[in-house]
Each structure stands twice: as C-alpha cells, then as structure tokens.
Design a protein around this motif. Sequence first.
Motif, PDB file in Angstrom:
ATOM      1  N   LYS A  86      65.671 -20.377  58.717  1.00  0.00           N
ATOM      2  CA  LYS A  86      66.502 -20.598  59.893  1.00  0.00           C
ATOM      3  C   LYS A  86      65.738 -20.159  61.136  1.00  0.00           C
ATOM      4  O   LYS A  86      64.848 -19.306  61.051  1.00  0.00           O
ATOM      5  N   PRO A  87      66.091 -20.698  62.294  1.00  0.00           N
ATOM      6  CA  PRO A  87      65.397 -20.278  63.527  1.00  0.00           C
ATOM      7  C   PRO A  87      65.428 -18.767  63.738  1.00  0.00           C
ATOM      8  O   PRO A  87      64.452 -18.201  64.268  1.00  0.00           O
ATOM      9  N   GLU A  88      66.498 -18.125  63.295  1.00  0.00           N
ATOM     10  CA  GLU A  88      66.590 -16.670  63.480  1.00  0.00           C
ATOM     11  C   GLU A  88      65.655 -15.893  62.559  1.00  0.00           C
ATOM     12  O   GLU A  88      65.538 -14.673  62.686  1.00  0.00           O
ATOM     13  N   LEU A 148      54.245 -22.368  61.183  1.00  0.00           N
ATOM     14  CA  LEU A 148      55.343 -23.068  61.837  1.00  0.00           C
ATOM     15  C   LEU A 148      56.005 -23.989  60.824  1.00  0.00           C
ATOM     16  O   LEU A 148      55.325 -24.775  60.146  1.00  0.00           O
ATOM     17  N   GLN A 171      59.902 -26.264  60.000  1.00  0.00           N
ATOM     18  CA  GLN A 171      61.207 -26.700  60.497  1.00  0.00           C
ATOM     19  C   GLN A 171      62.327 -25.967  59.765  1.00  0.00           C
ATOM     20  O   GLN A 171      62.164 -25.530  58.621  1.00  0.00           O
ATOM     21  N   ALA A 172      63.455 -25.859  60.409  1.00  0.00           N
ATOM     22  CA  ALA A 172      64.623 -25.247  59.781  1.00  0.00           C
ATOM     23  C   ALA A 172      64.925 -25.949  58.463  1.00  0.00           C
ATOM     24  O   ALA A 172      64.849 -27.180  58.372  1.00  0.00           O
ATOM     25  N   GLN A 228      52.740 -14.214  61.659  1.00  0.00           N
ATOM     26  CA  GLN A 228      53.796 -14.849  62.458  1.00  0.00           C
ATOM     27  C   GLN A 228      54.465 -15.976  61.673  1.00  0.00           C
ATOM     28  O   GLN A 228      53.781 -16.853  61.124  1.00  0.00           O
ATOM     29  N   THR A 269      62.546 -16.427  62.737  1.00  0.00           N
ATOM     30  CA  THR A 269      61.306 -16.390  63.513  1.00  0.00           C
ATOM     31  C   THR A 269      60.980 -14.956  63.897  1.00  0.00           C
ATOM     32  O   THR A 269      61.727 -14.310  64.623  1.00  0.00           O
ATOM     33  N   THR A 296      57.319 -18.906  62.457  1.00  0.00           N
ATOM     34  CA  THR A 296      58.092 -19.572  63.493  1.00  0.00           C
ATOM     35  C   THR A 296      58.870 -20.717  62.863  1.00  0.00           C
ATOM     36  O   THR A 296      58.285 -21.591  62.212  1.00  0.00           O
ATOM     37  N   VAL A 297      60.187 -20.695  63.053  1.00  0.00           N
ATOM     38  CA  VAL A 297      61.061 -21.723  62.487  1.00  0.00           C
ATOM     39  C   VAL A 297      61.673 -22.512  63.633  1.00  0.00           C
ATOM     40  O   VAL A 297      62.383 -21.956  64.471  1.00  0.00           O
ATOM     41  N   SER A 298      61.392 -23.807  63.676  1.00  0.00           N
ATOM     42  CA  SER A 298      61.912 -24.652  64.742  1.00  0.00           C
ATOM     43  C   SER A 298      63.228 -25.287  64.315  1.00  0.00           C
ATOM     44  O   SER A 298      63.427 -25.611  63.141  1.00  0.00           O
ATOM     45  N   SER A 299      64.092 -25.497  65.292  1.00  0.00           N
ATOM     46  CA  SER A 299      65.407 -26.076  64.982  1.00  0.00           C
ATOM     47  C   SER A 299      65.386 -27.596  65.044  1.00  0.00           C
ATOM     48  O   SER A 299      64.423 -28.194  65.478  1.00  0.00           O
TER      49      SER A 299
END
Length: 123
Positions: free
Chosen positions: A87-89, A11, A13-14, A118, A91, A120-123
Amino acid sequence: QVQLVASGGGLVQAGGSLRLSCAASGRLISSYAMGWFRQAPGKEREFVAAISRSGDSTYYADSVKGRFTISRDVAKNTVYLQMNNLKPEDTCVYYCVVDQLSIRVRTGRADYWGQGTQVTVSS
C-alpha cells in the motif's frame, strides 16, 4: 560485531510485492533474533516484523499482519521480508536489525542496524 547489508527495495505499484533481504556477516544469524523497522519522512521509526533466535517465533505489527512474512535462511546468513499487497502507506526506508534478544529487536533497542533500503509504493 555484526554487519548488515539490506537490499531489495524499489518502486512498486499498490497491490504489488517486494522481497527485502538482509545479509549478515561477522556472526551467525542463528545466534541472534532479527527484524525489520521502517521509517517514513517526518515520522517516527516503527516496528515491522521480527523472528526469534530459534526461528520458531515470528512477530508482526498489526499494520502488516497478513501481508508481510519474515523468514530466514541460516545457511545464507540472511533474513527476508516478503511484502505482498503493498500500500502507499508502506512507503518507507526499511532497516534490518539484529540483537541477541528478540524483545530488544521488537522494541527498537537492537545493537545492530543495517543501512536501510527504500521502498516506494505508488497509488
């Protein structure tokens, strides 16, 4: 036979970075083209990046060009995907793939696939 073990997802962050690794066993990666695919829930699997058998050529999807870099360490029998400015996209579950032909790697027809990791990029 080639066995692939992918790692390095997580995980972030963006705007952050991650480096994925794919360790190959069974055969030397210098005999194979290698690459990465990814798949988001409910979406088709898509090509991300590939490196030729010689290591001289690299290929990228337009969506990651300039942000992701594929490389390999023949001594460690490992291929990497350095992912910057995430970027979130981005993910997705990321899969390492291997084949003797880079065209098969780039078109998703590779003989060998790893188990996925996996991201996962959070915005």
